[in-house]
Design a protein around this motif. Structure first.
Motif, PDB file in Angstrom:
ATOM      1  N   LEU A 231       0.871  -1.126  -0.106  1.00 58.30           N
ATOM      2  CA  LEU A 231       0.164  -0.027  -0.018  1.00 58.30           C
ATOM      3  C   LEU A 231       0.954   1.143  -0.015  1.00 58.30           C
ATOM      4  O   LEU A 231       1.602   1.476   1.056  1.00 58.30           O
ATOM      5  N   PRO A 232       0.876   2.184  -0.923  1.00 56.63           N
ATOM      6  CA  PRO A 232       1.774   3.219  -1.060  1.00 56.63           C
ATOM      7  C   PRO A 232       0.851   4.389  -0.125  1.00 56.63           C
ATOM      8  O   PRO A 232      -0.174   4.730  -0.211  1.00 56.63           O
ATOM      9  N   VAL A 233       1.822   4.779   0.705  1.00 59.74           N
ATOM     10  CA  VAL A 233       1.419   5.954   1.811  1.00 59.74           C
ATOM     11  C   VAL A 233       2.487   7.002   1.814  1.00 59.74           C
ATOM     12  O   VAL A 233       3.643   6.657   1.981  1.00 59.74           O
ATOM     13  N   LEU A 234       2.004   8.129   1.763  1.00 57.75           N
ATOM     14  CA  LEU A 234       2.787   9.181   1.974  1.00 57.75           C
ATOM     15  C   LEU A 234       2.907   9.702   3.754  1.00 57.75           C
ATOM     16  O   LEU A 234       1.711  10.046   4.282  1.00 57.75           O
ATOM     17  N   VAL A 235       3.862   9.767   4.304  1.00 58.47           N
ATOM     18  CA  VAL A 235       3.990  10.020   5.716  1.00 58.47           C
ATOM     19  C   VAL A 235       4.428  11.745   5.676  1.00 58.47           C
ATOM     20  O   VAL A 235       5.808  11.939   5.328  1.00 58.47           O
ATOM     21  N   LEU A 236       3.975  12.547   6.473  1.00 57.72           N
ATOM     22  CA  LEU A 236       4.419  13.821   6.457  1.00 57.72           C
ATOM     23  C   LEU A 236       4.761  14.105   7.937  1.00 57.72           C
ATOM     24  O   LEU A 236       4.268  14.020   9.120  1.00 57.72           O
ATOM     25  N   ASN A 237       6.084  14.390   8.091  1.00 59.62           N
ATOM     26  CA  ASN A 237       6.867  14.700   9.253  1.00 59.62           C
ATOM     27  C   ASN A 237       6.534  16.063   9.580  1.00 59.62           C
ATOM     28  O   ASN A 237       6.842  16.878   9.050  1.00 59.62           O
ATOM     29  N   GLY A 238       6.078  16.188  10.917  1.00 59.94           N
ATOM     30  CA  GLY A 238       5.780  17.736  11.437  1.00 59.94           C
ATOM     31  C   GLY A 238       6.866  18.199  12.193  1.00 59.94           C
ATOM     32  O   GLY A 238       6.865  19.491  12.760  1.00 59.94           O
ATOM     33  N   ALA A 239       7.906  17.573  12.419  1.00 65.02           N
ATOM     34  CA  ALA A 239       8.999  17.835  13.464  1.00 65.02           C
ATOM     35  C   ALA A 239      10.149  17.405  12.915  1.00 65.02           C
ATOM     36  O   ALA A 239      10.769  16.596  13.278  1.00 65.02           O
ATOM     37  N   PRO A 240      10.831  18.347  11.955  1.00 64.98           N
ATOM     38  CA  PRO A 240      12.067  17.925  11.216  1.00 64.98           C
ATOM     39  C   PRO A 240      13.009  18.063  12.278  1.00 64.98           C
ATOM     40  O   PRO A 240      13.160  18.852  13.182  1.00 64.98           O
ATOM     41  N   SER A 241      14.261  17.224  12.192  1.00 66.42           N
ATOM     42  CA  SER A 241      15.157  16.957  12.901  1.00 66.42           C
ATOM     43  C   SER A 241      16.375  16.279  12.540  1.00 66.42           C
ATOM     44  O   SER A 241      16.263  15.405  11.583  1.00 66.42           O
ATOM     45  N   VAL A 242      17.529  16.901  12.780  1.00 66.95           N
ATOM     46  CA  VAL A 242      18.696  16.009  12.182  1.00 66.95           C
ATOM     47  C   VAL A 242      18.843  14.787  12.697  1.00 66.95           C
ATOM     48  O   VAL A 242      19.287  13.779  11.917  1.00 66.95           O
ATOM     49  N   ASN A 243      18.546  14.577  14.051  1.00 68.30           N
ATOM     50  CA  ASN A 243      18.450  13.140  14.603  1.00 68.30           C
ATOM     51  C   ASN A 243      17.061  12.545  14.359  1.00 68.30           C
ATOM     52  O   ASN A 243      16.039  12.892  14.427  1.00 68.30           O
ATOM     53  N   PRO A 244      17.070  11.197  13.576  1.00 67.33           N
ATOM     54  CA  PRO A 244      16.149  10.634  13.028  1.00 67.33           C
ATOM     55  C   PRO A 244      15.040  10.283  14.204  1.00 67.33           C
ATOM     56  O   PRO A 244      13.709  10.148  14.073  1.00 67.33           O
ATOM     57  N   GLU A 245      15.618  10.003  15.370  1.00 66.18           N
ATOM     58  CA  GLU A 245      14.724   9.262  16.510  1.00 66.18           C
ATOM     59  C   GLU A 245      13.719  10.683  17.050  1.00 66.18           C
ATOM     60  O   GLU A 245      12.999  10.469  17.826  1.00 66.18           O
ATOM     61  N   GLN A 246      14.324  11.632  16.627  1.00 64.98           N
ATOM     62  CA  GLN A 246      13.387  12.908  17.244  1.00 64.98           C
ATOM     63  C   GLN A 246      12.481  13.598  16.192  1.00 64.98           C
ATOM     64  O   GLN A 246      11.572  14.445  16.650  1.00 64.98           O
ATOM     65  N   ARG A 247      12.222  12.876  15.037  1.00 65.99           N
ATOM     66  CA  ARG A 247      11.246  13.153  14.044  1.00 65.99           C
ATOM     67  C   ARG A 247       9.748  12.616  14.499  1.00 65.99           C
ATOM     68  O   ARG A 247       9.815  11.610  15.152  1.00 65.99           O
ATOM     69  N   ALA A 248       9.029  13.594  14.510  1.00 67.99           N
ATOM     70  CA  ALA A 248       7.472  12.912  14.647  1.00 67.99           C
ATOM     71  C   ALA A 248       7.057  11.656  13.831  1.00 67.99           C
ATOM     72  O   ALA A 248       6.186  10.865  14.276  1.00 67.99           O
ATOM     73  N   SER A 249       7.872  11.527  12.908  1.00 68.98           N
ATOM     74  CA  SER A 249       7.266  10.359  11.768  1.00 68.98           C
ATOM     75  C   SER A 249       8.206   9.162  11.804  1.00 68.98           C
ATOM     76  O   SER A 249       8.067   7.798  11.509  1.00 68.98           O
ATOM     77  N   PHE A 250       9.160   9.154  13.121  1.00 67.30           N
ATOM     78  CA  PHE A 250      10.326   8.091  13.328  1.00 67.30           C
ATOM     79  C   PHE A 250       9.569   6.754  13.549  1.00 67.30           C
ATOM     80  O   PHE A 250       9.966   5.647  12.807  1.00 67.30           O
ATOM     81  N   PHE A 251       8.713   6.737  14.453  1.00 66.71           N
ATOM     82  CA  PHE A 251       8.146   5.480  14.868  1.00 66.71           C
ATOM     83  C   PHE A 251       7.038   4.921  13.622  1.00 66.71           C
ATOM     84  O   PHE A 251       7.021   3.584  13.488  1.00 66.71           O
ATOM     85  N   VAL A 252       6.400   5.772  13.159  1.00 66.23           N
ATOM     86  CA  VAL A 252       5.656   5.407  12.076  1.00 66.23           C
ATOM     87  C   VAL A 252       6.294   4.801  10.651  1.00 66.23           C
ATOM     88  O   VAL A 252       5.948   3.718  10.370  1.00 66.23           O
ATOM     89  N   GLN A 253       7.464   5.473  10.342  1.00 66.22           N
ATOM     90  CA  GLN A 253       8.319   4.896   9.490  1.00 66.22           C
ATOM     91  C   GLN A 253       9.104   3.471   9.772  1.00 66.22           C
ATOM     92  O   GLN A 253       8.967   2.583   8.956  1.00 66.22           O
ATOM     93  N   THR A 254       9.387   3.388  11.160  1.00 68.78           N
ATOM     94  CA  THR A 254       9.764   2.169  11.513  1.00 68.78           C
ATOM     95  C   THR A 254       8.854   1.122  11.344  1.00 68.78           C
ATOM     96  O   THR A 254       9.176  -0.202  11.139  1.00 68.78           O
ATOM     97  N   ALA A 255       7.639   1.460  12.122  1.00 67.93           N
ATOM     98  CA  ALA A 255       6.552   0.350  12.158  1.00 67.93           C
ATOM     99  C   ALA A 255       6.197  -0.122  10.661  1.00 67.93           C
ATOM    100  O   ALA A 255       6.225  -1.349  10.321  1.00 67.93           O
ATOM    101  N   PHE A 256       6.092   0.790   9.640  1.00 61.74           N
ATOM    102  CA  PHE A 256       5.981   0.349   8.473  1.00 61.74           C
ATOM    103  C   PHE A 256       7.079  -0.579   7.514  1.00 61.74           C
ATOM    104  O   PHE A 256       6.729  -1.445   6.577  1.00 61.74           O
ATOM    105  N   ALA A 257       8.340  -0.365   8.111  1.00 62.78           N
ATOM    106  CA  ALA A 257       9.370  -1.087   7.612  1.00 62.78           C
ATOM    107  C   ALA A 257       9.724  -2.110   8.438  1.00 62.78           C
ATOM    108  O   ALA A 257      10.465  -3.025   7.862  1.00 62.78           O
TER     109      ALA A 257
END
Length: 577
Positions: A170-196
């Motif tokens: 299923l193709p899904v676009l994930v919009l990150n609302g909290a950009p950060s150099v550290n991936p773990e501090q991004r709001a989309s980190f756990f969503v991206q990890t769960a989908f992978a």
């Protein structure tokens, strides 16, 4: 409706004839309020119509044994290979004795190994049956539940079907609302990890992560759903494109984070028209070191795709602690039908609260916008607002949510009489590569009675669609999308330009209830000559017209006038003589 038509008539006598069978279900004899309203309608016409009810089943023997399978309820119509799909139905025993029934699950007409249940159903009762199955291959499939028992008198209702579409991912676009150099501090980190999170093969969700403030309309192309992770800022151009995406059938999941204020919520979503009836008033936080933990209220979870998370009290979804969440409320608005009498257009529905927190605040709200579906989560999808991402249920919850919103445009199972919209399915040629102005594309539809009809394929955005209106008979419909060879084009394999799909037309399963109108029910309906029951056409004719003379008044007047003329002639002759 018949009373309304006769109310405009000027006829001296008015009759309504209702053809029916013995079934009592449709008469709703216990709905006293409805029949009182009907009595009031009978008083409106200047001439009260007589209502005749003729039993067309007279002469048929009473059924003594029948097993009926109800309509299948799917957890979703869209899935991917390996993702478990749940279906449920009711199996009814219309017999005077307990009956042994064998229930089987079939895929595309073939029984599945290990998917058999042996039941004993009490007389005149129903039993719930559930199955879980993960499809192995992508494509369009038909799942069927079949019942087998001895001495079953009606075979037509022994099976029920449901159409399912399985796509590679299923193709899904994930919009990150909290950009950060550290991936773990991004709001989309756990969503991206769960989908992978997949051990072998393709992931169930093919996620594309983009920072929300730099997203463009091009990012929405070929996506089935969008997940907004603590998004508080969107460009006006992308907000308009997102609204059009959802209105055209795309899915949207919004997770509220600490950055989403009421003003920003309105600017990103409400002002665009997607969530006009939902208000965000403030961000609420649980009290520090509070004795009562804020969790999901188990009894608030509504049946449907969330049911797997409430069926077991030990589910970690119910044990998740919430530290902050948005206070959401639903504003009631008038619901209007689409203009122009378009029967294929979606009718707007009021938002529904699917789950609440133990504080009483909504946790999950579902709304529709156009042909699309929106899920609004009042907390975040990272650990800033709750500990759900660290729970075992986070991955299945997220997958169920995105598949829920992605299936809004997929209507593969429709009731009898509802128009069915078929589009170029996955695996067909790219619709954008087809000459949309030509009349060479069509859908060949194989109806349940074996007939084949052609439905023209018309351009609708980035896909080709056809509307099937021949849905007056229940059963499985199969469509084939064909692109005729263009004049002067090189010859190609026809199979490369054909794509098949499956759909199901369901009938009203209350027709499976064969309990007939009893004497008391008939007497209640016939009170004050509300309706008059007849057993045959001859009886209907006799009672309707038997007390009427066959001599018309105009014939008597004509003969009287002729008699006066003859008398006048005789008197004139006597005077002359």
């Amino acid at each position: 409706r018949a009373l309304s038509i006769l109310g405009r008539s000027s006829a001296a006598t008015r009759e309504i004839v209702v053809l029916t069978d013995r079934q009592a279900e449709a008469w709703k004899t216990t709905d006293t309020a409805a029949w009182l309203r009907f009595d009031d309608l009978l008083k409106l016409p200047a001439v009260r119509p007589r209502i005749w009810v003729m039993d067309t089943s007279t002469g048929l023997s009473q059924l003594s044994h029948n097993i009926a399978v109800g309509q299948l309820e799917l957890s979703r119509e869209l899935t991917v290979p390996g993702f478990p799909l749940r279906l449920r139905t009711m199996v009814r025993n219309e017999a005077d004795t307990e009956t042994a029934v064998t229930i089987r699950l079939l895929l595309d007409g073939q029984p599945l190994a290990g998917r058999t249940q042996n039941l004993r159903i009490p007389p005149h009762s129903a039993t719930s049956v559930e199955f879980e199955h993960a499809l192995r291959e992508a494509g369009s499939h038909v799942l069927s539940v079949e019942a087998e028992s001895a001495n079953d008198e009606i075979r037509a209702d022994d099976s029920s079907h449901a159409a399912v579409r399985s796509m590679p991912s299923l193709p899904v676009l994930v919009l990150n609302g909290a950009p950060s150099v550290n991936p773990e501090q991004r709001a989309s980190f756990f969503v991206q990890t769960a989908f992978a999170a997949v051990e072998v093969g393709e992931p169930w969700v093919a996620a594309t992560v983009v920072d929300a403030d730099s997203a463009t309309a091009a990012d929405l192309r070929n996506q089935a759903a969008v997940v907004c992770c603590n998004v508080s800022r969107l460009t006006p151009a992308f907000a308009a494109a997102l609204e059009q995406f959802v209105r055209s059938g795309g899915g949207l999941l919004i997770a509220c984070g600490d950055q989403l204020t009421p003003i920003e919520f309105d600017a990103c979503f409400r002002n665009a028209g997607m969530l006009g009836s939902i208000q965000l008033s403030r961000i609420r936080q649980s009290a520090p070191n509070a004795a009562d933990r804020v969790q999901v209220a188990p009894l608030s979870i509504q049946p449907g795709w969330l049911e797997r998370f409430r069926s077991d009290p030990g589910r970690t979804f119910l044990k998740s602690d919430f530290l902050s969440w948005a206070v959401l409320s639903v504003v009631k608005e008038a619901v209007s039908r689409p203009a122009g009498g378009d029967t294929t257009a979606a009718i707007p529905q009021s938002p529904a609260v699917l789950a609440t927190l133990t504080t009483g605040d909504p946790l999950l709200i579902e709304a529709t916008h156009g042909e699309g579906r929106v899920l609004l989560l009042s907390s975040s999808l990272d650990r800033s607002g709750n500990d759900l991402p660290s729970r075992a249920d986070f991955v299945p919850f997220l997958h169920e949510a995105v598949f829920r919103i992605a299936t809004a445009r997929s209507r593969r199972n429709v009731p009898v009489g509802e128009a069915l919209i078929v589009a170029v399915p996955q695996g067909a040629p790219d619709p954008l590569a087809v000459d949309l102005q030509s009349e060479s594309s069509q859908f060949d539809v194989l109806l349940s009675d074996g007939q084949t009809v052609q439905v023209p394929a018309e351009s609708s955005g980035a896909e080709l669609r056809g509307v099937i209106r021949q849905t007056n008979r229940p059963g499985v419909l199969r469509t084939t999308f064909r692109i005729a060879a263009q004049q002067g084009a090189a010859a190609a394999d026809p199979a490369a330009h054909n794509s098949t799909d499956a759909f199901v037309v369901n009938y009203d399963h209350t027709e499976d209830l064969f309990q007939s109108l009893q004497g008391d029910d008939r007497a209640r309906l016939a009170t004050n000559e509300r309706v008059r029951f007849t057993e045959s056409l001859e009886e209907l004719q006799q009672r309707m017209y038997g007390d009427e003379t066959t001599t018309e008044l105009w014939t008597l007047l004509m003969f009287g006038f002729l008699g006066l003329l003859v008398a006048e002639l005789l008197l004139t002759r006597r005077v002359i003589l």
